[in-house]
Design a protein around this motif. Structure first.
Motif, PDB file in Angstrom:
ATOM      1  N   GLN B 197      36.984  44.679  10.867  1.00  9.73           N
ATOM      2  CA  GLN B 197      37.293  46.243  11.388  1.00  9.73           C
ATOM      3  C   GLN B 197      36.116  46.844  12.107  1.00  9.73           C
ATOM      4  N   VAL B 198      35.152  46.365  11.929  1.00  9.82           N
ATOM      5  CA  VAL B 198      33.758  47.092  12.557  1.00  9.82           C
ATOM      6  C   VAL B 198      33.237  46.212  13.732  1.00  9.82           C
ATOM      7  N   VAL B 199      33.069  45.041  13.330  1.00  9.88           N
ATOM      8  CA  VAL B 199      32.238  44.125  14.501  1.00  9.88           C
ATOM      9  C   VAL B 199      33.459  43.375  15.502  1.00  9.88           C
ATOM     10  N   MET B 200      34.402  42.904  14.935  1.00  8.01           N
ATOM     11  CA  MET B 200      35.486  42.143  15.867  1.00  8.01           C
ATOM     12  C   MET B 200      35.909  43.118  17.084  1.00  8.01           C
ATOM     13  N   PRO B 201      35.983  44.408  16.910  1.00  8.58           N
ATOM     14  CA  PRO B 201      36.613  45.378  17.878  1.00  8.58           C
ATOM     15  C   PRO B 201      35.555  45.414  19.138  1.00  8.58           C
ATOM     16  N   ASN B 202      34.240  45.173  18.650  1.00  7.77           N
ATOM     17  CA  ASN B 202      33.000  45.436  19.545  1.00  7.77           C
ATOM     18  C   ASN B 202      32.529  44.214  20.234  1.00  7.77           C
ATOM     19  N   VAL B 203      33.244  43.246  19.740  1.00  5.70           N
ATOM     20  CA  VAL B 203      32.740  41.749  20.758  1.00  5.70           C
ATOM     21  C   VAL B 203      34.313  40.989  21.063  1.00  5.70           C
ATOM     22  N   LYS B 204      34.966  41.927  21.598  1.00  3.68           N
ATOM     23  CA  LYS B 204      36.351  41.410  22.140  1.00  3.68           C
ATOM     24  C   LYS B 204      36.300  40.542  23.503  1.00  3.68           C
ATOM     25  N   PRO B 205      35.229  40.947  24.207  1.00  4.30           N
ATOM     26  CA  PRO B 205      35.164  39.582  25.378  1.00  4.30           C
ATOM     27  C   PRO B 205      34.746  38.276  24.722  1.00  4.30           C
ATOM     28  N   ALA B 206      33.933  38.321  23.727  1.00  8.04           N
ATOM     29  CA  ALA B 206      33.649  37.112  23.044  1.00  8.04           C
ATOM     30  C   ALA B 206      34.880  36.411  22.471  1.00  8.04           C
ATOM     31  N   TRP B 207      35.562  36.933  21.641  1.00  6.84           N
ATOM     32  CA  TRP B 207      36.726  36.255  21.097  1.00  6.84           C
ATOM     33  C   TRP B 207      37.815  36.048  22.040  1.00  6.84           C
ATOM     34  N   LEU B 208      37.932  36.740  23.191  1.00  4.20           N
ATOM     35  CA  LEU B 208      38.708  36.383  24.167  1.00  4.20           C
ATOM     36  C   LEU B 208      38.501  35.095  24.775  1.00  4.20           C
ATOM     37  N   THR B 209      37.025  34.944  24.957  1.00  3.33           N
ATOM     38  CA  THR B 209      36.511  33.750  25.515  1.00  3.33           C
ATOM     39  C   THR B 209      36.548  32.537  24.707  1.00  3.33           C
ATOM     40  N   LEU B 210      36.582  32.776  23.358  1.00  2.00           N
ATOM     41  CA  LEU B 210      36.828  31.760  22.282  1.00  2.00           C
ATOM     42  C   LEU B 210      38.206  31.243  22.545  1.00  2.00           C
ATOM     43  N   MET B 211      39.151  32.218  22.500  1.00  4.36           N
ATOM     44  CA  MET B 211      40.610  31.667  22.591  1.00  4.36           C
ATOM     45  C   MET B 211      40.874  30.814  23.787  1.00  4.36           C
ATOM     46  N   ILE B 212      40.048  31.106  24.766  1.00  4.91           N
ATOM     47  CA  ILE B 212      40.361  30.258  26.292  1.00  4.91           C
ATOM     48  C   ILE B 212      39.700  28.903  25.887  1.00  4.91           C
ATOM     49  N   PHE B 213      38.683  28.819  25.171  1.00  2.00           N
ATOM     50  CA  PHE B 213      37.977  27.309  24.775  1.00  2.00           C
ATOM     51  C   PHE B 213      38.778  26.772  23.909  1.00  2.00           C
ATOM     52  N   ALA B 214      39.306  27.527  23.048  1.00  7.23           N
ATOM     53  CA  ALA B 214      40.009  26.698  21.817  1.00  7.23           C
ATOM     54  C   ALA B 214      41.466  26.462  22.414  1.00  7.23           C
ATOM     55  N   LEU B 267      47.351  31.042  30.651  1.00  9.26           N
ATOM     56  CA  LEU B 267      46.826  31.934  29.270  1.00  9.26           C
ATOM     57  C   LEU B 267      45.496  32.419  29.891  1.00  9.26           C
ATOM     58  N   PHE B 268      44.607  31.686  30.680  1.00  9.13           N
ATOM     59  CA  PHE B 268      43.469  32.153  30.991  1.00  9.13           C
ATOM     60  C   PHE B 268      43.620  33.553  31.880  1.00  9.13           C
ATOM     61  N   LEU B 269      44.847  33.496  32.763  1.00  7.09           N
ATOM     62  CA  LEU B 269      44.926  34.591  33.537  1.00  7.09           C
ATOM     63  C   LEU B 269      45.269  35.785  32.822  1.00  7.09           C
ATOM     64  N   ILE B 270      46.067  35.785  31.733  1.00  4.30           N
ATOM     65  CA  ILE B 270      46.663  36.858  30.999  1.00  4.30           C
ATOM     66  C   ILE B 270      45.340  37.194  30.139  1.00  4.30           C
ATOM     67  N   LEU B 271      44.556  36.417  29.562  1.00  3.59           N
ATOM     68  CA  LEU B 271      43.431  36.851  28.795  1.00  3.59           C
ATOM     69  C   LEU B 271      42.381  37.614  29.588  1.00  3.59           C
ATOM     70  N   GLN B 272      42.030  36.909  30.582  1.00  6.89           N
ATOM     71  CA  GLN B 272      41.138  37.352  31.495  1.00  6.89           C
ATOM     72  C   GLN B 272      41.256  38.688  31.979  1.00  6.89           C
ATOM     73  N   SER B 273      42.271  39.065  32.329  1.00  6.14           N
ATOM     74  CA  SER B 273      42.460  40.605  32.896  1.00  6.14           C
ATOM     75  C   SER B 273      42.296  41.472  31.898  1.00  6.14           C
ATOM     76  N   ASN B 274      42.753  40.863  30.423  1.00  6.25           N
ATOM     77  CA  ASN B 274      42.332  41.814  29.415  1.00  6.25           C
ATOM     78  C   ASN B 274      41.040  42.198  29.190  1.00  6.25           C
ATOM     79  N   VAL B 275      40.270  41.172  29.422  1.00  7.66           N
ATOM     80  CA  VAL B 275      38.795  41.229  29.155  1.00  7.66           C
ATOM     81  C   VAL B 275      38.089  42.379  30.020  1.00  7.66           C
ATOM     82  N   VAL B 276      38.443  42.126  31.149  1.00  2.86           N
ATOM     83  CA  VAL B 276      38.078  43.002  32.332  1.00  2.86           C
ATOM     84  C   VAL B 276      38.476  44.522  32.150  1.00  2.86           C
TER      85      VAL B 276
END
Lengths: 312, 286
Positions: B197-214, B267-276
């Motif tokens: 609840q504290v850390v994850m919302p603040n590293v959203k670009p990181a976990w969206l990136t991880l999802m792409i890699f995964a 999938l990348f297209l969806i996640l990437q626009s989300n990151v920005v």
């Protein structure tokens, strides 16, 4: 907080102190446990067992026989192909590693300078090759040795070459072709991590910088952006080290295997040759062990250099 | 003040922006060319595939290559939909579980100070360098001992805990200011709560990136050593078979290439626009 508690229990033995600390953070270990369980079973154990196999003679049918250092003697003193492989790996890594590292940082940064929608489009364009990954069939078509090959037809039309060149079977060109394809694919993980890192940077820092007298975007890059990207820059560096030293698949899929005069033969392809074709597992493990040591050294050197510049 | 306002939208000088733009377009064309070429090859009719010089466009686009591909796929013992199902199942499970487990572990490695954590960090950093092509034999033995050969477990479990995913999350989480975590601790939050609840919302670009890699990694899982039942095999294996079956048909193999590369790209297209979008107005301060 940490320091204060330590002095409180100063008369405790180190062991009891450790136990108390572990108990206090018990829930943290539980949180990390599932990952490490899977990690140990599927990565840790296989890696730890394959290291000693490098010191044996193992044909995957009979039980491994301990042969001491003989695999390593053979590698360095009798296996000419391995020496070619080392040479190719180093040439390949020295060219592709730094170039693609700088490229993936520069591109990530330049894209970040673009306005909103263009950012998304360019990020997509530059990461697409990594996603498309193994479209080796298309690259083979481009580099194809007959006149149907795309590169040949372009060069022939322009009159730059006299006849069709055998890009993928002529030992003079093979490594170059593999390097081009690697560069095309290599932006990958490092690039995306750097993009994500740039997006997390606090925008108000730029304003503060502007007030402090940062004039143009290059100053901004050096004084503000790079220092706040330490962790991502390290991640990208490690990714580039692994991808440039373990390259081999590209060469193997693009050219014939083994390639003419072993021109695209890397340490990784050598290991594949012994591990998956000849089933000399002991020897293959020894090759991987050497590669691992090389990467460990390179990694440490680069980390030292980077921690001098950034505080990671 | 006007300068600062302008700075937010366009960087530096206008001329510099245009130069950067042109440079990016130029490099971008080189990056896209092979992908475009694959796509064009896949919709070329046979007559156009073997024209000299090879053309960069199609005169009579056809879906014949894709139809042929489906025809071959339809003639297999197992319905094609089963392979699709397998691949989707494997990719979703690996992506979601990897995200959950790597994030939890990364939080501990980045933010908890307790005995053994330093050692775990060291292990992960060393494991990053060990990309080996010889561990498959021991992996096979491990899976055989666990009775996982020829099950969905063999196609998912080994691919979840990657050193790279953990390292990525740890690097980003390390940047979260310590004060933020201390504040949550004072509020009585558990490690689990702080992480999610504290850390994850603040590293959203990181976990969206991880999802792409995964997802990207999981989509390529073939498991060809660990699974032999046809019902369990994922799409990449079938595509290899189809591409190999029509030797004279470069078109069909181009079609399989396109089919394989589409899902990660979408999938990348969806996640990437989300990151920005999400990161345009966020900022962390220590």
């Amino acid at each position: 907080m940490f320091g204060k508690e330590k002095s409180q229990y100063i008369e405790d033995s180190k062991f009891r102190y450790t136990m108390r600390e572990m108990k206090k953070n018990g829930s943290a270990y539980v949180l990390a446990l599932p990952f490490f369980l899977l990690f140990v079973v599927f990565t840790g154990i296989p890696v730890l067992i394959s290291l000693p196999i490098g010191f044996t003679n193992f044909n995957m049918v009979q039980f491994p026989q301990w042969t001491g250092l003989s695999n390593f003697y053979t590698l360095f003193l009798a296996d000419d192909v391995f020496l070619i492989a080392i040479q190719n790996t180093l040439v390949f890594a020295i060219i592709t590693g730094p170039v693609s590292y700088i490229l993936c940082f520069l591109l990530a940064w330049l894209i970040n300078e673009m306005p909103g929608p263009l950012k998304t489009v360019f990020t997509y364009v530059f990461y697409a090759p990594t996603l498309a990954g193994n479209i080796f069939a298309t690259w083979q078509l481009i580099f194809s040795g007959d006149t149907y090959g795309f590169l040949n037809s372009v060069l022939l039309n322009l009159g730059l070459v006299k006849g069709a060149q055998q890009w993928l079977t002529d030992a003079r060109y093979i490594l170059m072709c593999v390097i081009i394809v690697q560069m095309w694919m290599a932006l990958g993980a490092g690039f995306l991590a750097l993009r994500a890192g740039l997006q997390g940077i606090d925008k108000s820092g730029y304003e503060a910088g502007a007030i402090e007298g940062i004039k143009n975007r290059f100053q901004e890059l050096i004084y503000f952006t790079v220092p706040s990207m330490g962790p991502q820059l390290l991640f990208a560096a490690v990714m580039q080290i692994t991808s440039s030293f373990t390259a081999g698949d590209i060469g193997r899929s693009l050219t014939a295997f083994p390639s003419t005069d072993y021109a695209a033969h890397t340490i990784m392809t050598h290991a594949f040759d012994y591990g998956s074709i000849r089933y000399e597992m002991g020897y293959a493990c020894a090759i991987c062990f050497v590669l691992f040591l090389v990467m460990l050294v390179v990694n440490n050197v680069i980390r030292k250099a980077m921690s001098g510049i950034l505080d990671t | 003040m006007r300068i600062i306002k302008k700075r937010k939208k366009w960087g530096g000088s206008r001329g510099g922006d245009i130069a950067i733009f042109l440079l990016l377009i130029f490099v971008g064309l080189f990056m896209l060319f092979p992908i475009y070429f694959s796509f064009v090859q896949s919709i070329k009719p046979v007559e156009e595939l073997f024209v000299f010089p090879p053309k960069l466009y199609v005169q009579n686009p056809t879906s014949l290559n894709f139809e042929d591909m489906l025809k071959v796929a339809g003639a297999l013992d197992v319905p094609f939909s089963r392979y699709v199902f397998n691949s989707v199942l494997i990719s979703v499970v690996v992506t979601v579980v990897q995200l959950l487990l790597s994030s939890s572990a990364a939080y501990v490695l980045a933010k908890v100070r307790a005995p053994g954590i330093r050692a775990m960090n060291k292990i992960i950093e060393i494991a990053l360098l060990f990309t080996s092509s010889v561990t498959y034999i021991v992996q096979y033995i491990v899976m055989a001992v666990l009775g996982m050969i020829d099950t969905y477990f063999a196609l998912t479990l080994p691919y979840i805990a990657t050193a790279m995913g953990l390292f990525l999350m740890r690097q980003f989480m390390g940047q979260i200011p310590e004060s933020m975590i201390e504040a949550a601790k004072l509020d009585g939050a558990s490690h689990m709560r702080i992480c999610w609840q504290v850390v994850m919302p603040n590293v959203k670009p990181a976990w969206l990136t991880l999802m792409i890699f995964a997802f990207q990694g999981a989509w390529q899982i073939t498991g060809y050593l660990f699974v032999y039942s046809e019902q369990l095999k994922p799409i990449p294996i079938v595509m290899q078979q189809i591409a190999a079956s029509g030797i004279a048909r470069t078109g069909v193999s181009s079609a399989t290439v396109v089919v394989l590369m589409l899902p990660p790209m979408i999938l990348f297209l969806i996640l990437q626009s989300n990151v920005v979008e999400t990161m345009a107005h966020s900022g962390l301060k220590d």
